[in-house]
Write a protein that holds these residues in place. Structure first.
Motif, PDB file in Angstrom:
ATOM      1  N   ARG A   7      -2.020   0.935   4.386  1.00  0.00           N
ATOM      2  CA  ARG A   7      -1.494   0.213   3.594  1.00  0.00           C
ATOM      3  C   ARG A   7      -2.212  -0.676   2.413  1.00  0.00           C
ATOM      4  O   ARG A   7      -3.542  -0.660   2.847  1.00  0.00           O
ATOM      5  CB  ARG A   7      -0.356  -0.809   4.055  1.00  0.00           C
ATOM      6  CG  ARG A   7       0.640   0.032   5.064  1.00  0.00           C
ATOM      7  CD  ARG A   7       1.397  -1.390   5.480  1.00  0.00           C
ATOM      8  NE  ARG A   7       0.945  -2.127   6.606  1.00  0.00           N
ATOM      9  CZ  ARG A   7       0.446  -3.109   6.779  1.00  0.00           C
ATOM     10  NH1 ARG A   7       0.567  -3.860   5.626  1.00  0.00           N
ATOM     11  NH2 ARG A   7      -0.125  -3.748   7.777  1.00  0.00           N
ATOM     12  N   LYS A   8      -1.853  -0.765   1.381  1.00  0.00           N
ATOM     13  CA  LYS A   8      -2.708  -1.709   0.211  1.00  0.00           C
ATOM     14  C   LYS A   8      -3.205  -2.901   1.004  1.00  0.00           C
ATOM     15  O   LYS A   8      -2.234  -3.744   1.339  1.00  0.00           O
ATOM     16  CB  LYS A   8      -2.002  -1.780  -0.882  1.00  0.00           C
ATOM     17  CG  LYS A   8      -2.995  -2.282  -2.045  1.00  0.00           C
ATOM     18  CD  LYS A   8      -1.908  -2.423  -3.572  1.00  0.00           C
ATOM     19  CE  LYS A   8      -2.747  -2.966  -4.346  1.00  0.00           C
ATOM     20  NZ  LYS A   8      -2.180  -3.009  -5.731  1.00  0.00           N
ATOM     21  N   ILE A   9      -4.294  -3.474   0.743  1.00  0.00           N
ATOM     22  CA  ILE A   9      -4.684  -4.731   1.420  1.00  0.00           C
ATOM     23  C   ILE A   9      -4.450  -5.540   0.190  1.00  0.00           C
ATOM     24  O   ILE A   9      -4.879  -5.650  -0.964  1.00  0.00           O
ATOM     25  CB  ILE A   9      -6.326  -4.657   1.814  1.00  0.00           C
ATOM     26  CG1 ILE A   9      -6.246  -3.733   2.823  1.00  0.00           C
ATOM     27  CG2 ILE A   9      -6.505  -6.347   2.208  1.00  0.00           C
ATOM     28  CD1 ILE A   9      -7.504  -3.502   3.458  1.00  0.00           C
ATOM     29  N   LYS A  10      -3.565  -6.591   0.384  1.00  0.00           N
ATOM     30  CA  LYS A  10      -3.324  -7.836  -0.707  1.00  0.00           C
ATOM     31  C   LYS A  10      -4.353  -8.956  -0.348  1.00  0.00           C
ATOM     32  O   LYS A  10      -4.277  -9.490   0.790  1.00  0.00           O
ATOM     33  CB  LYS A  10      -2.004  -8.134  -0.435  1.00  0.00           C
ATOM     34  CG  LYS A  10      -0.684  -6.935  -0.810  1.00  0.00           C
ATOM     35  CD  LYS A  10       0.628  -7.588  -0.560  1.00  0.00           C
ATOM     36  CE  LYS A  10       1.550  -6.372  -0.996  1.00  0.00           C
ATOM     37  NZ  LYS A  10       2.935  -6.694  -0.792  1.00  0.00           N
ATOM     38  N   PRO A  11      -4.801  -9.590  -1.166  1.00  0.00           N
ATOM     39  CA  PRO A  11      -5.608 -10.648  -1.128  1.00  0.00           C
ATOM     40  C   PRO A  11      -4.898 -12.018  -0.867  1.00  0.00           C
ATOM     41  O   PRO A  11      -3.675 -11.931  -1.348  1.00  0.00           O
ATOM     42  CB  PRO A  11      -6.308 -10.979  -2.738  1.00  0.00           C
ATOM     43  CG  PRO A  11      -5.568  -9.946  -3.679  1.00  0.00           C
ATOM     44  CD  PRO A  11      -4.875  -8.821  -2.752  1.00  0.00           C
ATOM     45  N   GLN A  12      -5.370 -12.947  -0.299  1.00  0.00           N
ATOM     46  CA  GLN A  12      -4.794 -14.069   0.019  1.00  0.00           C
ATOM     47  C   GLN A  12      -4.597 -14.846  -1.195  1.00  0.00           C
ATOM     48  O   GLN A  12      -5.659 -14.848  -2.071  1.00  0.00           O
ATOM     49  CB  GLN A  12      -5.584 -14.808   1.260  1.00  0.00           C
ATOM     50  CG  GLN A  12      -5.635 -14.060   2.572  1.00  0.00           C
ATOM     51  CD  GLN A  12      -4.058 -14.224   3.220  1.00  0.00           C
ATOM     52  OE1 GLN A  12      -3.450 -15.464   3.470  1.00  0.00           O
ATOM     53  NE2 GLN A  12      -3.640 -13.067   3.741  1.00  0.00           N
ATOM     54  N   LYS A  13      -3.513 -15.530  -1.365  1.00  0.00           N
ATOM     55  CA  LYS A  13      -3.412 -16.416  -2.419  1.00  0.00           C
ATOM     56  C   LYS A  13      -4.149 -17.852  -2.086  1.00  0.00           C
ATOM     57  O   LYS A  13      -4.097 -18.497  -1.073  1.00  0.00           O
ATOM     58  CB  LYS A  13      -1.822 -16.728  -2.340  1.00  0.00           C
ATOM     59  CG  LYS A  13      -0.615 -15.649  -2.907  1.00  0.00           C
ATOM     60  CD  LYS A  13       0.435 -16.154  -3.247  1.00  0.00           C
ATOM     61  CE  LYS A  13       1.353 -14.947  -3.772  1.00  0.00           C
ATOM     62  NZ  LYS A  13       2.725 -15.222  -4.096  1.00  0.00           N
TER      63      LYS A  13
ATOM     64  N   ARG B 134       1.773 -16.513   8.808  1.00  0.00           N
ATOM     65  CA  ARG B 134       1.573 -15.066   9.179  1.00  0.00           C
ATOM     66  C   ARG B 134       1.041 -15.095  10.642  1.00  0.00           C
ATOM     67  O   ARG B 134      -0.023 -15.679  10.761  1.00  0.00           O
ATOM     68  CB  ARG B 134       0.871 -14.265   8.323  1.00  0.00           C
ATOM     69  CG  ARG B 134       0.335 -12.748   8.737  1.00  0.00           C
ATOM     70  CD  ARG B 134      -0.580 -12.120   7.461  1.00  0.00           C
ATOM     71  NE  ARG B 134       0.343 -11.957   6.515  1.00  0.00           N
ATOM     72  CZ  ARG B 134      -0.458 -11.399   5.157  1.00  0.00           C
ATOM     73  NH1 ARG B 134      -1.613 -11.413   5.260  1.00  0.00           N
ATOM     74  NH2 ARG B 134       0.399 -11.568   3.913  1.00  0.00           N
TER      75      ARG B 134
ATOM     76  N   ALA C 215      -3.602  -3.260   8.304  1.00  0.00           N
ATOM     77  CA  ALA C 215      -3.201  -2.564   7.127  1.00  0.00           C
ATOM     78  C   ALA C 215      -4.353  -1.182   6.845  1.00  0.00           C
ATOM     79  O   ALA C 215      -3.810  -0.177   6.313  1.00  0.00           O
ATOM     80  CB  ALA C 215      -3.176  -3.629   6.003  1.00  0.00           C
TER      81      ALA C 215
ATOM     82  N   GLU D  45      -4.611  -8.770  10.110  1.00  0.00           N
ATOM     83  CA  GLU D  45      -3.931  -8.156   9.280  1.00  0.00           C
ATOM     84  C   GLU D  45      -4.313  -7.017   8.301  1.00  0.00           C
ATOM     85  O   GLU D  45      -3.789  -6.079   7.891  1.00  0.00           O
ATOM     86  CB  GLU D  45      -2.910  -9.113   8.257  1.00  0.00           C
ATOM     87  CG  GLU D  45      -1.849  -8.602   7.344  1.00  0.00           C
ATOM     88  CD  GLU D  45      -0.951  -7.914   8.056  1.00  0.00           C
ATOM     89  OE1 GLU D  45      -0.299  -6.823   7.589  1.00  0.00           O
ATOM     90  OE2 GLU D  45      -0.526  -8.291   9.250  1.00  0.00           O
ATOM     91  N   VAL D  46      -5.654  -7.588   7.783  1.00  0.00           N
ATOM     92  CA  VAL D  46      -6.352  -6.797   6.938  1.00  0.00           C
ATOM     93  C   VAL D  46      -6.905  -5.340   7.706  1.00  0.00           C
ATOM     94  O   VAL D  46      -6.604  -4.185   7.426  1.00  0.00           O
ATOM     95  CB  VAL D  46      -7.712  -7.242   6.399  1.00  0.00           C
ATOM     96  CG1 VAL D  46      -8.672  -6.387   5.910  1.00  0.00           C
ATOM     97  CG2 VAL D  46      -7.443  -8.222   5.429  1.00  0.00           C
TER      98      VAL D  46
END
Length: 282
Positions: free
Chosen positions: A231-237, A272, A226, A222-223
């Motif tokens: 797209r902006k890469i969102k860190p995993q929670k 995901r 993106a 997914e990284v």
């Protein structure tokens, strides 16, 4: 497209000889992989062996193997000398004994391979050996030279074919006693054990490898996706740390206050999936 065999030879059981081929059964090739790059130029990097004293690169022809006999003291082995230790191979997987399928501790299991007939003429004898092992519910211990080493393999029936698993040597398997020696001998209370058994019973299931996701590899995919799409890469929670509570209270909460299974949430956790089109970076 038919898979490519890693090895071809003969499976020998007493006077029965069957031409067989060995195929990789488990591979990590589908995982996301990266190349190392120069951030400034974008060019790929290559590895070099550097002399630890001079700091200069050493050309391949000047690289030799050394065995350390003392601190900074080595004996040098030339390629021909190392090659002399490689055993000769007659390409024969010679069955030494048949044993019960569960006789070997899986700690000794190394790597699995599919074993199949090497050609159409070998199919009848291959099936004969396979069905004989199935009917007796046994596995075979065989020895052969694989990839420059003498290996012992465990051969078991599997569907229409056989599985040949290379086995670790005894010296490669660490002693369990060394690891478990400091675990104390604690006598458990009756209610504790009953609650634990109840929890285990309510969580009983079956092994289905399709239900296990490589979440790290999926997140990497997914990284990469993106990044390609801008797209902006969102860190995993990160999961919150569990609260430490009394062992007996934890058992009761897990089993339900009345000793019955705790109600499970019907809300499904979103997972995901890996990107449909996965590309290797680099």
């Amino acid at each position: 497209m038919a898979p490519r065999a890693n090895w071809k030879g003969f499976l020998k059981v007493a006077e029965l000889v069957c031409p067989v081929a060995l195929y990789t059964a488990a591979s990590t090739n589908e995982r996301i992989s990266f190349h190392m790059l120069n951030r400034a130029t974008g060019h790929r990097l290559r590895r070099e062996f550097i002399d630890s004293e001079t700091g200069k690169p050493v050309e391949r022809d000047d690289q030799v193997k050394g065995y350390e006999t003392g601190k900074d003291d080595y004996i040098v082995l030339d390629p021909d000398e190392v090659a002399a230790a490689v055993p000769e191979s007659d390409k024969t997987m010679d069955v030494e004994a048949f044993i019960a399928c569960d006789e070997i501790d899986d700690l000794f299991f190394d790597k699995p391979y599919y074993l199949a007939p090497a050609d159409r003429h070998a199919e009848e004898i291959f099936i004969l050996i396979r069905e004989g092992m199935k009917s007796r519910k046994v596995a075979a211990l065989a020895e052969t030279v694989l990839f420059r080493r003498v290996r012992t393999v465990l051969i078991r029936p599997h569907g229409d074919g056989l599985i040949a698993t290379t086995l670790n040597y005894d010296y490669e398997v660490r002693s369990a006693e060394e690891t478990f020696s400091e675990i104390p001998d604690i006598k458990l209370k009756g209610e504790m054990l009953e609650l634990a058994e109840h929890i285990i019973k309510t969580k009983s299931g079956r092994f289905d490898p399709k239900t296990f996701d490589d979440r790290y590899d999926a997140a990497l995919a997914e990284v990469v996706k993106a990044k390609i799409e801008g797209r902006k890469i969102k860190p995993q929670k990160q999961k919150a740390e569990g609260k430490v509570i009394d062992l007996m209270e934890a058992l009761r909460q897990s089993a339900g206050k009345d000793g019955k299974p705790a109600k499970r949430s019907t809300k499904k956790t979103a997972t995901r999936k890996p990107a449909a089109s996965r590309q290797k970076a680099g």
